[in-house]
Scaffold this active site. Structure first.
Site, PDB file in Angstrom:
ATOM      1  N   LYS A   1       8.539  -9.221  -8.278  1.00 12.74           N
ATOM      2  CA  LYS A   1       9.417 -10.399  -7.653  1.00 12.74           C
ATOM      3  C   LYS A   1       8.484 -11.189  -6.901  1.00 12.74           C
ATOM      4  O   LYS A   1       7.708 -10.740  -6.001  1.00 12.74           O
ATOM      5  CB  LYS A   1      10.436  -9.827  -6.807  1.00 12.74           C
ATOM      6  CG  LYS A   1      11.741  -9.100  -7.317  1.00 12.74           C
ATOM      7  CD  LYS A   1      12.679  -8.935  -6.597  1.00 12.74           C
ATOM      8  CE  LYS A   1      13.663  -9.836  -6.251  1.00 12.74           C
ATOM      9  NZ  LYS A   1      14.828 -10.061  -5.431  1.00 12.74           N
TER      10      LYS A   1
ATOM     11  N   GLY B   1       1.173   1.071  -1.671  1.00  8.70           N
ATOM     12  CA  GLY B   1       2.098   1.082  -2.407  1.00  8.70           C
ATOM     13  C   GLY B   1       1.580   1.463  -3.873  1.00  8.70           C
ATOM     14  O   GLY B   1       0.883   2.209  -4.236  1.00  8.70           O
TER      15      GLY B   1
ATOM     16  N   ARG C   1      -1.459  11.274   3.016  1.00 13.38           N
ATOM     17  CA  ARG C   1      -1.300  10.611   4.205  1.00 13.38           C
ATOM     18  C   ARG C   1      -1.584  11.634   5.466  1.00 13.38           C
ATOM     19  O   ARG C   1      -2.336  11.177   6.529  1.00 13.38           O
ATOM     20  CB  ARG C   1       0.238  10.281   4.647  1.00 13.38           C
ATOM     21  CG  ARG C   1       0.475   8.862   3.743  1.00 13.38           C
ATOM     22  CD  ARG C   1       1.826   8.658   4.047  1.00 13.38           C
ATOM     23  NE  ARG C   1       2.192   7.348   3.375  1.00 13.38           N
ATOM     24  CZ  ARG C   1       3.211   6.687   3.028  1.00 13.38           C
ATOM     25  NH1 ARG C   1       4.441   7.308   3.359  1.00 13.38           N
ATOM     26  NH2 ARG C   1       3.620   5.614   2.537  1.00 13.38           N
TER      27      ARG C   1
END
Length: 395
Positions: free
Chosen positions: A199, A352, A36
């Site tokens: 999910k 992610g 980052r």
């Protein structure tokens, strides 16, 4: 097109830059992954070359509005100095902005760079407090939004400052908007989206929005078992998002209605326990026994997904295909990443776990764009306006 740092004459101006330096630290306080920080370097270097003085700000971890030494940005200042090969003035203050910090910043010369302390040391940051926003804004002439990872948060340092000084995007934000926005609004076709992770509930809105945009939707990861359940199949001890079974049914129907090709796994790698050392069997989706759990997509599915990816002109991928952190169940994720890297499609990896997988597997340089914000990229793909992007005016 949003205004960028290229639209400003920086001579004699001070840039207040919101970066995403939320990097992982080990117990000794050393940075274990500086991805980052590196992502912000082109913008910082551009501003320095253009004669601006530069004030950087970021959050790190979750100090919950209190100064905590383990969340200090001091290690980031050290790493930045190494990467830029120049001194970085660390304006250390538990209150982030005080008279000393203002004095330090006012003395910055053209080409000099300062870094503020963790903005989340102040509880006012996450409340988007007007006074704190104004204090931060007083440190710059122009606000540069470069923190895509927090652009979905309306905080003082990501959105509030733009109420007091003009805002533009940095080069990283420009790239994020170009690739993610291009995929949603004007994709080269065929457009294939790949959704993984555990999910269905976490990605309903993304899938619903993508079903209006894509030609094919590939489903893998733990969420495939909720779709299997919706199809009336036995899933054994596999992970199940029980609340989303009806949603999965509706998404299957919606894909048919929208004439989108919905590709679900044909076979799975099953295990008798959640362990890398488990007994393993490759079984068709109709054969999952009651005492086993699916842990990855199988070889037949890999071939099916690969063929679809190789025919694509645009690919968006978010979420692993299996329990990727265990070597015996990483092959599905690895082969999807390999297929994307070998295809000629514009490839967008949605942050992610997918970004981590691509990086670990050595395919990062073969992708068109790897998003720096997991949550932000998901919200962008949902079609939502991100507060940290909305404050940047159009050209």
């Amino acid at each position: 097109m949003k205004k960028t740092i290229r639209d400003i004459d920086w001579k004699g101006k001070r840039a207040l830059v919101r970066c995403d330096f939320n990097v992982p630290l080990n117990k000794e306080g050393l940075i274990t992954d500086d991805t980052r920080i590196r992502a912000a370097l082109p913008t910082i270097e551009y501003l320095v070359e253009q004669g601006a003085s530069v004030v950087l700000m970021s959050h790190l971890g979750r100090p919950k509005g209190e100064p905590k030494e383990e969340f200090s940005l001091a290690p980031v200042a050290v790493r930045l100095s190494d990467l830029l090969d120049m001194p970085i003035i660390f304006a250390a203050s538990d209150s982030v902005v005080d008279d000393d910090v203002k004095d330090t910043v006012s003395k910055l010369q053209a080409g000099e760079v300062a870094l503020l302390e963790n903005v989340r040391f102040r509880k006012e940051e996450e409340k988007n407090d007007a006074e704190f926003s104004k204090d931060l804004a007083s440190l710059g002439d122009v606000f540069v939004q470069e923190a895509f990872g927090t652009a979905h948060r309306a905080h003082a340092s990501t959105a509030g400052v733009a109420d007091y000084i003009p805002a533009v995007s940095g080069l990283l934000i420009e790239k994020e908007v170009k690739y993610l926005g291009g995929a949603l609004n004007n994709p080269e076709r065929p457009f294939v989206a790949i959704m993984g992770g555990a999910k269905v509930g976490d990605k309903i809105k993304v899938i619903e929005n993508l079903l209006n945009k894509v030609d094919s939707l590939i489903i893998g990861g733990g969420m495939m078992f909720t779709f299997f359940k919706a199809m009336g199949l036995e899933i054994g001890k596999s992970i199940l998002d029980e609340e989303s079974i009806d949603i999965a049914k509706n998404l299957i129907a919606l894909a048919e209605e929208k004439n989108v090709k919905l590709l679900l796994p044909l076979d799975t790698v099953c295990a008798d326990q959640f362990s890398n050392d488990a007994n393993i069997a490759v079984l068709s989706r109709e054969e999952i026994p009651v005492d086993m759990m699916g842990m990855d997509i199988g070889p037949e599915t890999i071939l099916l997904f690969r063929e679809e990816i190789m025919n694509a002109k645009t690919v968006v991928w978010n979420g692993p295909m299996g329990v990727f952190e265990m070597p015996n169940f990483a092959k599905g994720t690895e082969e999807v990443a390999r297929a994307i890297s070998e295809s000629e499609a514009i490839s967008i990896i949605g942050g992610g776990d997918s970004a981590a997988a691509v990086d670990q597997l050595g395919f990062a340089d073969k992708m068109s764009h790897i998003s720096t914000g997991g949550g932000a990229s998901l919200e962008f793909l949902e079609g939502r306006e991100l507060p940290g992007i909305a404050i940047i005016p159009e050209k």
